[in-house]
Design a protein around this motif. Structure first.
Motif, mmCIF file in Angstrom:
data_model
loop_
_atom_site.group_PDB
_atom_site.id
_atom_site.type_symbol
_atom_site.label_atom_id
_atom_site.label_comp_id
_atom_site.label_asym_id
_atom_site.label_seq_id
_atom_site.Cartn_x
_atom_site.Cartn_y
_atom_site.Cartn_z
ATOM 1 N N ARG A 18 -4.561 2.306 -1.252
ATOM 2 C CA ARG A 18 -4.312 2.796 -2.602
ATOM 3 C C ARG A 18 -5.636 2.928 -3.350
ATOM 4 O O ARG A 18 -6.586 2.214 -3.097
ATOM 5 C CB ARG A 18 -3.399 1.841 -3.361
ATOM 6 N N SER A 19 -5.631 3.844 -4.307
ATOM 7 C CA SER A 19 -6.839 4.050 -5.101
ATOM 8 C C SER A 19 -6.960 2.938 -6.141
ATOM 9 O O SER A 19 -5.994 2.223 -6.430
ATOM 10 C CB SER A 19 -6.785 5.417 -5.798
ATOM 11 N N SER A 36 -0.588 -0.638 -11.067
ATOM 12 C CA SER A 36 0.385 -1.586 -10.530
ATOM 13 C C SER A 36 0.220 -2.971 -11.158
ATOM 14 O O SER A 36 1.197 -3.610 -11.554
ATOM 15 C CB SER A 36 0.234 -1.682 -9.012
ATOM 16 N N PRO A 67 0.829 -1.209 0.000
ATOM 17 C CA PRO A 67 0.000 0.000 0.000
ATOM 18 C C PRO A 67 0.857 1.250 0.000
ATOM 19 O O PRO A 67 1.910 1.298 0.607
ATOM 20 C CB PRO A 67 -0.811 -0.094 1.290
ATOM 21 N N ASP A 68 0.424 2.270 -0.703
ATOM 22 C CA ASP A 68 1.107 3.544 -0.767
ATOM 23 C C ASP A 68 0.714 4.337 0.476
ATOM 24 O O ASP A 68 -0.452 4.643 0.689
ATOM 25 C CB ASP A 68 0.688 4.288 -2.044
ATOM 26 N N GLU A 76 -4.426 3.382 -8.876
ATOM 27 C CA GLU A 76 -3.073 2.952 -8.509
ATOM 28 C C GLU A 76 -2.962 1.434 -8.533
ATOM 29 O O GLU A 76 -1.956 0.887 -9.001
ATOM 30 C CB GLU A 76 -2.711 3.475 -7.114
ATOM 31 N N ALA A 80 -1.406 7.742 0.317
ATOM 32 C CA ALA A 80 -2.846 7.797 0.061
ATOM 33 C C ALA A 80 -3.584 7.909 1.390
ATOM 34 O O ALA A 80 -3.083 7.509 2.433
ATOM 35 C CB ALA A 80 -3.305 6.565 -0.708
#
Length: 141
Positions: A19-20, A27, A10-11, A23, A14
Motif C-alpha cells: 500500500r502507498s 487507514s 495490504p491492498d 493509503e 497496489a
C-alpha cells in the motif's frame, strides 16, 4: 482489544501488493477516529451507569438524614407526651429515641452499601484504553 479493528491488510490492487503511504495514513486516521468515537461512547455509558448507582445511594443517605431529623422532632413531640402518661415521660422519651435511632441506622447502612457498589470512575474505559495501547505497540499480536 475492544473497539479497534484488525490490523490493516495490504491492498492487492497496489503495485507489488504493497500500500502507498497515503493509503496507510488514511487507514490509520480512519481507525484512530473510529477508536476514539467508540471510547467516548463507552465512557458516556459508563458514567451514566455510575451516576445512577451513586444517586440511589445518595437518596438512601438522604432518607437516613430525614429519619434522623424525625428522631429529634419526635423526641420532643406527640409520642413522648402520649407515652408519658402510661410509662412516665423519661421512659417514653427513651423508647421514641431508640426507635428512630434504629430507623436511621438501617437507612444509613443501606445507603453505604449502595455507594460501595459504584465502581471506580471509568473502570472499563481505562481497561480498554490500555488494551488499545498494547495493540498499537504490537498490532500483529
Amino acid at each position: 482489544m475492544s473497539g479497534a479493528t484488525s490490523a490493516p491488510r495490504p491492498d492487492s490492487s497496489a503495485a507489488g501488493g504493497e500500500r502507498s503511504i497515503g493509503e496507510i495514513f488514511s487507514s490509520i486516521t480512519t481507525e484512530l477516529s473510529t477508536l476514539v468515537r467508540q471510547e467516548i461512547a463507552l465512557a458516556k455509558t459508563e458514567l451514566r451507569q455510575d451516576a445512577k448507582n451513586a444517586g440511589r445511594g445518595a437518596g438512601l443517605l438522604a432518607g437516613a438524614g430525614v429519619a434522623g431529623h424525625l428522631f429529634l422532632i419526635s423526641l420532643t413531640a406527640l409520642a413522648i407526651l402520649a407515652l408519658g402518661h402510661l410509662i412516665g415521660h423519661a421512659w417514653a422519651a427513651l423508647v421514641v429515641t431508640v426507635v428512630w435511632a434504629v430507623v436511621a441506622a438501617v437507612l444509613a447502612k443501606s445507603g453505604q452499601k449502595a455507594l460501595k457498589q459504584v465502581p471506580p470512575p471509568l473502570e472499563r474505559t481505562t481497561t480498554t484504553l490500555k488494551e488499545d495501547v498494547q495493540w498499537a505497540k504490537h498490532p500483529t499480536n
